[in-house]
Design a protein around this motif. Structure first.
Motif, PDB file in Angstrom:
ATOM      1  N   LEU A  83     -21.423  -6.992  95.330  1.00  0.00           N
ATOM      2  CA  LEU A  83     -21.466  -5.579  95.724  1.00  0.00           C
ATOM      3  C   LEU A  83     -22.895  -5.040  95.771  1.00  0.00           C
ATOM      4  N   LYS A  84     -23.879  -5.949  95.546  1.00  0.00           N
ATOM      5  CA  LYS A  84     -25.304  -5.590  95.556  1.00  0.00           C
ATOM      6  C   LYS A  84     -25.651  -4.575  94.471  1.00  0.00           C
ATOM      7  N   TRP A  85     -24.955  -4.662  93.351  1.00  0.00           N
ATOM      8  CA  TRP A  85     -25.303  -3.909  92.154  1.00  0.00           C
ATOM      9  C   TRP A  85     -26.011  -4.840  91.190  1.00  0.00           C
ATOM     10  N   ASN A  86     -26.564  -4.275  90.147  1.00  0.00           N
ATOM     11  CA  ASN A  86     -27.239  -5.077  89.128  1.00  0.00           C
ATOM     12  C   ASN A  86     -26.221  -6.010  88.457  1.00  0.00           C
ATOM     13  N   PRO A  87     -26.314  -7.329  88.670  1.00  0.00           N
ATOM     14  CA  PRO A  87     -25.298  -8.244  88.138  1.00  0.00           C
ATOM     15  C   PRO A  87     -25.317  -8.374  86.615  1.00  0.00           C
ATOM     16  N   ILE A  88     -26.451  -8.038  86.009  1.00  0.00           N
ATOM     17  CA  ILE A  88     -26.530  -8.104  84.545  1.00  0.00           C
ATOM     18  C   ILE A  88     -25.553  -7.111  83.912  1.00  0.00           C
ATOM     19  N   VAL A  89     -25.351  -5.987  84.566  1.00  0.00           N
ATOM     20  CA  VAL A  89     -24.391  -4.987  84.076  1.00  0.00           C
ATOM     21  C   VAL A  89     -22.985  -5.561  84.078  1.00  0.00           C
ATOM     22  N   GLY A  90     -22.662  -6.311  85.126  1.00  0.00           N
ATOM     23  CA  GLY A  90     -21.347  -6.953  85.179  1.00  0.00           C
ATOM     24  C   GLY A  90     -21.171  -7.979  84.077  1.00  0.00           C
ATOM     25  N   ALA A  91     -22.219  -8.747  83.806  1.00  0.00           N
ATOM     26  CA  ALA A  91     -22.143  -9.769  82.762  1.00  0.00           C
ATOM     27  C   ALA A  91     -22.022  -9.157  81.373  1.00  0.00           C
ATOM     28  N   ALA A  92     -22.532  -7.927  81.208  1.00  0.00           N
ATOM     29  CA  ALA A  92     -22.542  -7.276  79.895  1.00  0.00           C
ATOM     30  C   ALA A  92     -21.138  -6.942  79.382  1.00  0.00           C
ATOM     31  N   GLU A  93     -20.123  -7.081  80.240  1.00  0.00           N
ATOM     32  CA  GLU A  93     -18.744  -6.829  79.822  1.00  0.00           C
ATOM     33  C   GLU A  93     -18.069  -8.055  79.206  1.00  0.00           C
ATOM     34  N   GLY A  94     -18.779  -9.171  79.128  1.00  0.00           N
ATOM     35  CA  GLY A  94     -18.155 -10.408  78.656  1.00  0.00           C
ATOM     36  C   GLY A  94     -18.041 -10.523  77.154  1.00  0.00           C
ATOM     37  N   SER A  95     -17.403  -9.570  76.519  1.00  0.00           N
ATOM     38  CA  SER A  95     -17.276  -9.575  75.056  1.00  0.00           C
ATOM     39  C   SER A  95     -15.876  -9.152  74.635  1.00  0.00           C
ATOM     40  N   THR A  96     -15.622  -9.262  73.345  1.00  0.00           N
ATOM     41  CA  THR A  96     -14.379  -8.775  72.745  1.00  0.00           C
ATOM     42  C   THR A  96     -14.736  -7.732  71.696  1.00  0.00           C
ATOM     43  N   ALA A  97     -14.117  -6.563  71.765  1.00  0.00           N
ATOM     44  CA  ALA A  97     -14.421  -5.499  70.803  1.00  0.00           C
ATOM     45  C   ALA A  97     -13.723  -5.731  69.473  1.00  0.00           C
ATOM     46  N   GLY A  98     -14.333  -5.209  68.417  1.00  0.00           N
ATOM     47  CA  GLY A  98     -13.710  -5.333  67.105  1.00  0.00           C
ATOM     48  C   GLY A  98     -12.347  -4.684  67.042  1.00  0.00           C
ATOM     49  N   ASN A  99     -12.161  -3.559  67.775  1.00  0.00           N
ATOM     50  CA  ASN A  99     -10.871  -2.884  67.705  1.00  0.00           C
ATOM     51  C   ASN A  99      -9.760  -3.646  68.407  1.00  0.00           C
ATOM     52  N   ALA A 100     -10.111  -4.700  69.192  1.00  0.00           N
ATOM     53  CA  ALA A 100      -9.082  -5.528  69.825  1.00  0.00           C
ATOM     54  C   ALA A 100      -8.286  -6.313  68.789  1.00  0.00           C
ATOM     55  N   VAL A 101      -8.854  -6.434  67.576  1.00  0.00           N
ATOM     56  CA  VAL A 101      -8.140  -7.135  66.504  1.00  0.00           C
ATOM     57  C   VAL A 101      -6.824  -6.429  66.187  1.00  0.00           C
TER      58      VAL A 101
END
Length: 330
Positions: free
Chosen positions: A249-267
Motif C-alpha cells: 500500500l506504499k505505507w511505512n512497512p515497519i509500522v505493519g511489522a510492529a503489530e507482530g506481538s501478543t499482548a499481556g491481556n490476551a492471557v
C-alpha cells in the motif's frame, strides 16, 4: 524495594509474573489461599469479575471519533492481524489430533495470541520509526484487546462446523457488554476515559494472579515450549504479513511489522471464551499458559525483528527521519 520497576523490566512482567507465582502456589500449596471470604474471593475466584472490569476499562480507550488516514492504517492492521490469526486457527482446528491440539498448540491459544497485539510495544516501535499518523492508528487497534475478535473467529468456525456450535447471542453479548459500556462512557467524557485508563493497568496483576490460581504447574511445563513456538509464529507470520501489506500500500512497512506481538491481556482471553462457551473449558489452562509464553517471546523477539527489517531497508537507501521513511537518491 523496586517491585514495579523490576516487573516493568520483564517483558509482560505485570501479567506473567503474578500468574506464574499463583500457578506455583496452586500446584504446591493449593489450599493456602482457599480460606474463604474476601481472600478467596479476590485471589482465587475473582478472575471473571476482574476481567469484566478490565474489559470495561479497555473499552473506554476506544475512540470512535478517529478518522482519516490513521483509521485506514489502523483498520488495515486490524484486519491483517485478525485474518492471519483466524486462518492459522482454522488450520489448527482442521488438523488437530484426538487431544484437540495441533502440534501441541491449542487452537484457541493460536487465535488469541495471533489476533491480539501489545499496544505498548506497538506505540514504542512506531514512536521510533513511524509518523504521527502511524501512532494515531493505535486508537483503532484497541479493538483487538481482549476476546472480541477471537470470539468472532470462533463464531465463524462454529458456523462452518469446526467447533462445538456457535456462541449463543446472549452469551456473546454478556462478554461484549462491558466493552460496549466502557466505550460509551469513554466517548461521552474524556475525563472518564482517563479515569478508566488508570484502572485498566491496575487490574492486570490481580486478574492474572486469580487466573494463575486455576493453573497446575505441570500445565506450564507442558505448554512452555509450544508457547514459545507460538510466539515465534506470531512475530514472523503476523509481523511479516503486516510488513508486506503496508509495503504493497506504499505505507511505512515497519509500522505493519510492529503489530507482530501478543499482548499481556490476551492471557485472559481463553478464560473469557470458556465463560461464553463451556466446550472450550478443557483447553483453558494450557491455552492460558501458551498465550503467556507467547507474550514474553514476542516482547523480546519483535524489537529484534523490527531492528533487522530497519537495517535491511537502510541498506536499500531508506532513512527514518522524525518518523518519516524516505528513499535517499544515490
Amino acid at each position: 524495594m523496586k517491585i514495579k520497576a523490576t516487573l516493568d523490566r520483564i517483558p509482560g512482567g505485570m501479567m506473567v509474573v503474578p500468574l506464574l507465582i499463583a500457578a506455583v502456589l496452586n500446584t504446591f500449596a493449593p489450599d493456602l489461599l482457599r480460606i474463604g471470604n474476601f481472600t478467596e474471593a479476590l485471589f482465587v475466584n475473582g478472575s471473571s469479575t476482574l476481567i469484566a472490569l478490565f474489559l470495561l476499562c479497555t473499552g473506554a480507550q476506544i475512540n470512535v471519533r478517529s478518522f482519516g488516514v490513521s483509521v485506514g492504517k489502523g483498520a488495515t492492521l486490524l484486519a491483517t492481524k485478525w485474518a492471519v490469526g483466524a486462518i492459522f486457527g482454522l488450520v489448527a482446528y482442521m488438523f488437530a489430533g484426538d487431544n484437540g491440539l495441533w502440534f501441541g498448540l491449542a487452537p484457541i491459544a493460536i487465535i488469541a495470541a495471533m489476533t491480539n497485539s501489545n499496544g505498548g510495544l506497538f506505540v514504542a516501535l512506531v514512536g521510533q520509526y513511524g509518523s504521527k499518523e502511524d501512532r494515531a492508528a493505535y486508537s483503532l487497534l484497541a479493538l483487538n484487546d481482549g476476546p472480541f475478535l477471537t470470539m468472532v473467529a470462533l463464531s465463524v468456525f462454529g458456523a462452518m462446523g469446526f467447533v462445538d456450535g456457535m456462541f449463543s447471542f446472549v452469551s456473546f453479548i454478556s462478554v461484549l457488554l462491558p466493552i460496549l459500556v466502557g466505550m460509551v462512557l469513554g466517548n461521552l467524557d474524556e475525563e472518564m476515559r482517563d479515569f478508566f485508563d488508570k484502572g485498566s493497568s491496575m487490574l492486570i496483576p490481580f486478574f492474572a494472579f486469580a487466573l494463575g490460581m486455576g493453573i497446575d504447574f505441570r500445565a506450564i511445563v507442558e505448554g512452555g515450549l509450544s508457547g514459545i513456538i507460538l510466539g515465534i509464529l506470531t512475530v514472523f507470520v503476523t509481523g511479516s504479513a503486516g510488513y508486506f501489506v503496508f509495503k504493497a500500500l506504499k505505507w511505512n512497512p515497519i509500522v505493519g511489522a510492529a503489530e507482530g506481538s501478543t499482548a499481556g491481556n490476551a492471557v485472559a482471553t481463553p478464560a473469557a471464551i470458556a465463560a461464553a462457551n463451556v466446550s472450550f473449558a478443557a483447553f483453558t489452562d494450557i491455552a492460558t499458559v501458551q498465550v503467556a509464553a507467547s507474550t514474553v517471546t514476542t516482547a523480546i523477539l519483535l524489537p529484534l525483528y523490527v531492528g533487522f527489517l530497519v537495517k535491511r531497508l537502510e541498506k536499500k537507501g531508506y532513512t527514518f527521519d522524525q518518523g518519516n521513511m524516505t528513499k535517499v537518491d544515490v
